[in-house]
Write a protein that holds these residues in place. Structure first.
Motif, PDB file in Angstrom:
ATOM      1  N   GLY A  90      18.052  91.519  20.593  1.00 51.22           N
ATOM      2  CA  GLY A  90      19.444  91.940  20.632  1.00 51.22           C
ATOM      3  C   GLY A  90      19.749  92.816  21.825  1.00 51.22           C
ATOM      4  N   ARG A  91      21.019  93.002  22.080  1.00 52.17           N
ATOM      5  CA  ARG A  91      21.468  93.874  23.159  1.00 52.17           C
ATOM      6  C   ARG A  91      22.792  94.494  22.745  1.00 52.17           C
ATOM      7  NH1 ARG A  91      24.523  90.484  27.924  1.00 52.17           N
ATOM      8  NH2 ARG A  91      25.992  89.411  26.563  1.00 52.17           N
ATOM      9  N   ARG A  97      20.425  90.221  29.326  1.00 48.54           N
ATOM     10  CA  ARG A  97      19.707  89.522  28.272  1.00 48.54           C
ATOM     11  C   ARG A  97      18.447  88.942  28.905  1.00 48.54           C
ATOM     12  NH1 ARG A  97      21.070  87.529  23.470  1.00 48.54           N
ATOM     13  NH2 ARG A  97      22.471  88.955  23.615  1.00 48.54           N
ATOM     14  N   ILE A  98      17.310  89.548  28.636  1.00 46.34           N
ATOM     15  CA  ILE A  98      16.040  89.058  29.148  1.00 46.34           C
ATOM     16  C   ILE A  98      15.445  88.092  28.140  1.00 46.34           C
ATOM     17  CG2 ILE A  98      13.716  89.662  29.904  1.00 46.34           C
ATOM     18  CD1 ILE A  98      15.941  90.529  31.812  1.00 46.34           C
ATOM     19  N   ARG A 172      25.938  80.075  18.151  1.00 40.18           N
ATOM     20  CA  ARG A 172      25.833  80.928  16.960  1.00 40.18           C
ATOM     21  C   ARG A 172      24.640  81.879  17.070  1.00 40.18           C
ATOM     22  NH1 ARG A 172      27.491  77.169  11.732  1.00 40.18           N
ATOM     23  NH2 ARG A 172      28.969  75.797  12.822  1.00 40.18           N
ATOM     24  N   ALA A 173      23.525  81.392  17.613  1.00 42.99           N
ATOM     25  CA  ALA A 173      22.363  82.256  17.790  1.00 42.99           C
ATOM     26  C   ALA A 173      22.651  83.365  18.787  1.00 42.99           C
ATOM     27  CB  ALA A 173      21.171  81.423  18.252  1.00 42.99           C
ATOM     28  N   THR A 174      23.374  83.037  19.855  1.00 37.40           N
ATOM     29  CA  THR A 174      23.733  84.056  20.854  1.00 37.40           C
ATOM     30  C   THR A 174      24.652  85.105  20.254  1.00 37.40           C
ATOM     31  OG1 THR A 174      23.482  82.460  22.654  1.00 37.40           O
ATOM     32  CG2 THR A 174      24.786  84.426  23.107  1.00 37.40           C
ATOM     33  N   ARG A 179      25.609  90.679  18.569  1.00 36.90           N
ATOM     34  CA  ARG A 179      25.977  91.676  17.560  1.00 36.90           C
ATOM     35  C   ARG A 179      24.835  92.659  17.278  1.00 36.90           C
ATOM     36  NH1 ARG A 179      29.461  88.699  12.756  1.00 36.90           N
ATOM     37  NH2 ARG A 179      30.868  87.480  14.092  1.00 36.90           N
ATOM     38  N   GLY A 180      23.694  92.447  17.901  1.00 43.16           N
ATOM     39  CA  GLY A 180      22.558  93.339  17.695  1.00 43.16           C
ATOM     40  C   GLY A 180      21.910  93.217  16.337  1.00 43.16           C
ATOM     41  N   LEU A 181      21.992  92.027  15.725  1.00 45.12           N
ATOM     42  CA  LEU A 181      21.481  91.847  14.368  1.00 45.12           C
ATOM     43  C   LEU A 181      19.994  91.522  14.328  1.00 45.12           C
ATOM     44  CD1 LEU A 181      24.434  89.786  12.839  1.00 45.12           C
ATOM     45  CD2 LEU A 181      24.097  92.264  12.880  1.00 45.12           C
TER      46      LEU A 181
END
Length: 283
Positions: A90-91, A97-98, A172-174, A179-181
């Motif tokens: 997450g970020r 985004r690494i 959806r995965a992104t 959202r940092g989930l």
């Protein structure tokens, strides 16, 4: 294998000895016994190409979602001597985004290794890379640490098996990551030799899946709600060792209907009192 059954017997299980139990133990073993020994046929590994690549997915064509979708397409098209996984997390805000891609090419020829990896190297701007020829045993030993275990609390994990990483799934995965989930989000390659085994040969099923998806997150922070609403409908099954959901419906998602029916019949024969009732207990 040898195992202790619910009634306290020490039994062998193989294709010739208690074959139904042998079938069930390979995919639902926690329901049927405590394995005390295994016998495996090992294959000599030799030297392999060991790759570790890192990308700035934020600057890649199509962004992080494009990287996920393209990785899936490249992995499905790659020769079977190439097995790579993808890891990210997450970020928040405008952070990079690494995305890390790592795995092996079953070859000790440098030209072959480079040729297999070249399409993946174009996933996005490379920020770090390491490719070497190394003994397979040394690659695997990197996953083992002699340090004392310092884990605190129970990990919270969700799992899905999926055939193709579609654009819809990638978006959806992104969003889940944005959202940092999930602080640990991994795609593992399946397919290959796994799919060569017939679907009903073992209790482990969903062999048509090309990828295993794993998301780790903090309990009560929204991972379950988003996963169940947005991602769960896209999966074909789950890898139960990476799933901590306590939803009673998880049993129906863990195995195809025919496999689950056979498992429940065998549960009634081998453990009618439910002695083994943790870890996805069958009823």
């Amino acid at each position: 294998m040898e195992l202790v059954t619910a009634d306290g017997r020490l039994l062998g299980a193989s294709e010739d000895e208690n074959p139904d139990l042998f079938w069930a133990m390979r995919g639902a073993g926690a329901n049927f016994g405590i394995a005390t020994s295994f016998e495996f046929e090992a294959h000599e590994g030799g030297d392999v190409g060991w790759a570790q690549l890192a990308f700035d997915a934020s600057a890649a064509p199509g962004g992080p979602a494009g990287v996920l979708e393209t990785f899936g397409r490249l992995m499905e098209a790659a020769p079977r001597d190439t097995t790579l996984s993808l890891l990210t997390g997450g970020r928040s805000g405008s952070e990079q985004r690494i995305v890390q891609v790592f795995g092996v090419v079953h070859s000790d020829d440098p030209d072959t290794v480079v040729a297999r990896l070249r399409p993946f190297a174009e996933l996005g701007p490379l920020v770090q890379q390491s490719v070497q020829i190394a003994p397979y045993a040394s690659v695997m030993s990197q996953n083992v640490s002699p340090a004392p275990h310092q884990g605190q609390g129970e990990p919270h994990a969700r799992s899905g098996l999926i055939e193709h990483l579609s654009a819809d799934w990638a978006q959806r995965a992104t969003e889940l990551l944005d959202r940092g989930l999930s602080y640990f989000f991994q795609l593992r390659s399946v397919g290959g030799a796994v799919a060569d085994v017939p679907q009903d040969a073992t209790a482990y099923s969903t062999r048509s899946a090309n990828f295993s998806v794993v998301a780790l997150g903090a309990p009560g922070r929204g991972l379950d709600e988003y996963w169940d609403a947005e991602l769960l409908p896209l999966y074909d099954g789950m890898y139960i060792s990476f799933e901590t959901s306590r939803d009673v419906a998880r049993i129906e998602r863990a195995w195809p209907a025919a496999t689950l029916a056979r498992l429940r019949t065998l549960k009634g024969e081998w453990d009618p009192q439910g002695v083994f009732r943790d870890n996805f207990a069958l009823r």
